[in-house]
Structure formats: C-alpha cells, structure tokens
Design a protein around this motif. Structure first.
Motif, PDB file in Angstrom:
ATOM      1  N   UNK A   1       0.823  -1.212   0.000  1.00 31.84           N
ATOM      2  CA  UNK A   1       0.000   0.000   0.000  1.00 31.84           C
ATOM      3  C   UNK A   1       0.854   1.259   0.000  1.00 31.84           C
ATOM      4  N   UNK A   2       1.991   1.226   0.699  1.00 32.14           N
ATOM      5  CA  UNK A   2       2.805   2.426   0.814  1.00 32.14           C
ATOM      6  C   UNK A   2       3.686   2.686  -0.408  1.00 32.14           C
ATOM      7  N   UNK A   3       4.313   1.645  -0.932  1.00 33.40           N
ATOM      8  CA  UNK A   3       5.318   1.844  -1.968  1.00 33.40           C
ATOM      9  C   UNK A   3       4.859   1.522  -3.387  1.00 33.40           C
ATOM     10  N   UNK A   4       3.775   0.798  -3.546  1.00 35.55           N
ATOM     11  CA  UNK A   4       3.302   0.462  -4.885  1.00 35.55           C
ATOM     12  C   UNK A   4       1.813   0.737  -5.016  1.00 35.55           C
ATOM     13  N   UNK A   5       1.412   1.998  -4.947  1.00 35.52           N
ATOM     14  CA  UNK A   5      -0.021   2.306  -5.030  1.00 35.52           C
ATOM     15  C   UNK A   5      -0.624   1.951  -6.386  1.00 35.52           C
ATOM     16  N   UNK A   6       0.191   1.890  -7.431  1.00 42.63           N
ATOM     17  CA  UNK A   6      -0.346   1.510  -8.747  1.00 42.63           C
ATOM     18  C   UNK A   6      -0.825   0.060  -8.766  1.00 42.63           C
ATOM     19  N   UNK A   7      -0.226  -0.808  -7.947  1.00 42.87           N
ATOM     20  CA  UNK A   7      -0.701  -2.200  -7.864  1.00 42.87           C
ATOM     21  C   UNK A   7      -2.088  -2.249  -7.231  1.00 42.87           C
ATOM     22  N   UNK A   8      -2.304  -1.415  -6.242  1.00 40.53           N
ATOM     23  CA  UNK A   8      -3.603  -1.375  -5.577  1.00 40.53           C
ATOM     24  C   UNK A   8      -4.662  -0.847  -6.540  1.00 40.53           C
ATOM     25  N   UNK A   9      -4.313   0.171  -7.332  1.00 38.58           N
ATOM     26  CA  UNK A   9      -5.291   0.694  -8.287  1.00 38.58           C
ATOM     27  C   UNK A   9      -5.628  -0.356  -9.353  1.00 38.58           C
ATOM     28  N   UNK A  10      -4.660  -1.200  -9.710  1.00 43.08           N
ATOM     29  CA  UNK A  10      -4.941  -2.292 -10.643  1.00 43.08           C
ATOM     30  C   UNK A  10      -5.917  -3.291 -10.028  1.00 43.08           C
ATOM     31  N   UNK A  11      -5.730  -3.602  -8.742  1.00 42.54           N
ATOM     32  CA  UNK A  11      -6.630  -4.542  -8.078  1.00 42.54           C
ATOM     33  C   UNK A  11      -8.031  -3.959  -7.940  1.00 42.54           C
ATOM     34  N   UNK A  12      -8.122  -2.658  -7.732  1.00 42.23           N
ATOM     35  CA  UNK A  12      -9.432  -2.022  -7.603  1.00 42.23           C
ATOM     36  C   UNK A  12     -10.225  -2.099  -8.896  1.00 42.23           C
ATOM     37  N   UNK A  13      -9.539  -2.042 -10.037  1.00 44.73           N
ATOM     38  CA  UNK A  13     -10.213  -2.067 -11.331  1.00 44.73           C
ATOM     39  C   UNK A  13     -10.743  -3.455 -11.677  1.00 44.73           C
ATOM     40  N   UNK A  14     -10.131  -4.489 -11.141  1.00 42.78           N
ATOM     41  CA  UNK A  14     -10.522  -5.855 -11.484  1.00 42.78           C
ATOM     42  C   UNK A  14     -11.875  -6.216 -10.887  1.00 42.78           C
ATOM     43  N   UNK A  15     -12.087  -5.885  -9.630  1.00 41.78           N
ATOM     44  CA  UNK A  15     -13.300  -6.299  -8.928  1.00 41.78           C
ATOM     45  C   UNK A  15     -14.464  -5.362  -9.151  1.00 41.78           C
ATOM     46  N   UNK A  16     -15.574  -5.765  -8.608  1.00 42.18           N
ATOM     47  CA  UNK A  16     -16.790  -4.964  -8.722  1.00 42.18           C
ATOM     48  C   UNK A  16     -17.068  -4.178  -7.446  1.00 42.18           C
ATOM     49  N   UNK A  17     -16.129  -4.189  -6.506  1.00 42.72           N
ATOM     50  CA  UNK A  17     -16.313  -3.507  -5.238  1.00 42.72           C
ATOM     51  C   UNK A  17     -15.720  -2.109  -5.299  1.00 42.72           C
ATOM     52  N   UNK A  18     -16.169  -1.270  -4.381  1.00 42.16           N
ATOM     53  CA  UNK A  18     -15.642   0.093  -4.336  1.00 42.16           C
ATOM     54  C   UNK A  18     -14.213   0.069  -3.792  1.00 42.16           C
ATOM     55  N   UNK A  19     -13.410   1.075  -4.157  1.00 39.71           N
ATOM     56  CA  UNK A  19     -12.028   1.123  -3.665  1.00 39.71           C
ATOM     57  C   UNK A  19     -11.941   1.169  -2.139  1.00 39.71           C
ATOM     58  N   UNK A  20     -12.935   1.776  -1.503  1.00 35.90           N
ATOM     59  CA  UNK A  20     -12.920   1.845  -0.046  1.00 35.90           C
ATOM     60  C   UNK A  20     -13.023   0.456   0.576  1.00 35.90           C
ATOM     61  N   UNK A  21     -13.846  -0.405   0.013  1.00 35.95           N
ATOM     62  CA  UNK A  21     -13.995  -1.771   0.529  1.00 35.95           C
ATOM     63  C   UNK A  21     -12.715  -2.565   0.291  1.00 35.95           C
ATOM     64  N   UNK A  22     -12.101  -2.375  -0.865  1.00 36.89           N
ATOM     65  CA  UNK A  22     -10.848  -3.083  -1.167  1.00 36.89           C
ATOM     66  C   UNK A  22      -9.763  -2.674  -0.178  1.00 36.89           C
ATOM     67  N   UNK A  23      -9.622  -1.387   0.081  1.00 36.44           N
ATOM     68  CA  UNK A  23      -8.625  -0.912   1.041  1.00 36.44           C
ATOM     69  C   UNK A  23      -8.918  -1.450   2.440  1.00 36.44           C
ATOM     70  N   UNK A  24     -10.172  -1.384   2.848  1.00 38.08           N
ATOM     71  CA  UNK A  24     -10.544  -1.866   4.179  1.00 38.08           C
ATOM     72  C   UNK A  24     -10.199  -3.346   4.334  1.00 38.08           C
ATOM     73  N   UNK A  25     -10.527  -4.143   3.334  1.00 33.03           N
ATOM     74  CA  UNK A  25     -10.262  -5.588   3.425  1.00 33.03           C
ATOM     75  C   UNK A  25      -8.773  -5.887   3.502  1.00 33.03           C
TER      76      UNK A  25
END
Length: 86
Positions: free
Chosen positions: A33-57
C-alpha cells in the motif's frame, strides 16, 4: 505419564518461525500500500467492489496477520522460555 520436553522444542521453534512469517506477511501488505499504489489501483479495477472496501479488506487482513503472528510468537516464546528454565 512422561513429559517429553525435548520433543517439544522443534515444534515450538517451528511455531515461532510460523509466527514470524505471519507478521512479515502482514507487514508486506502494508508495504504494498505504501510503496506500490499503482498495484492497488490495478486490483481495484478488477473487482466490482468500491475502492474503499478493497482498502478496508486489505488493511484488515494485514492487521489480522500481524496480530495473530504476534500472539503466536509471544505464546511460543513464553513456552520456550519456560521449558528452558525447567
């Protein structure tokens, strides 16, 4: 009934190593989460959940891994310390 204390040491050491690996896995989640935020944004695009839920999980998973690993390390370190005193 005999108490095989010598046989417990490898099991306790394995459990300590397992606890350390759990803590490191939890820390690894936070590092992503700290050093590779682009990986997290890629994961957010794959699923049907909101980015807030992905971060929380992911944060919850990291906290659970660190907490469980820390408890495992503490408990098994106390067992090893108690075993060495006897």
């Amino acid at each position: 009934m005999t108490n095989n204390k010598k046989g417990m040491a490898p099991k306790i050491i394995f459990q300590l190593a397992w606890g350390i690996s759990l803590v490191l896995s939890g820390l690894g989640i936070f590092c992503v989460f700290l050093w590779w935020p682009e990986r997290i944004s890629q994961m957010e695009k794959v699923g049907q959940f909101s980015p807030m839920i992905v971060h929380f999980c992911f944060y919850l998973m990291g906290i659970i891994l660190i907490g469980g690993g820390s408890k495992k390390i503490y408990d098994n370190y106390q067992k090893l310390k108690h075993q060495n005193q006897d």
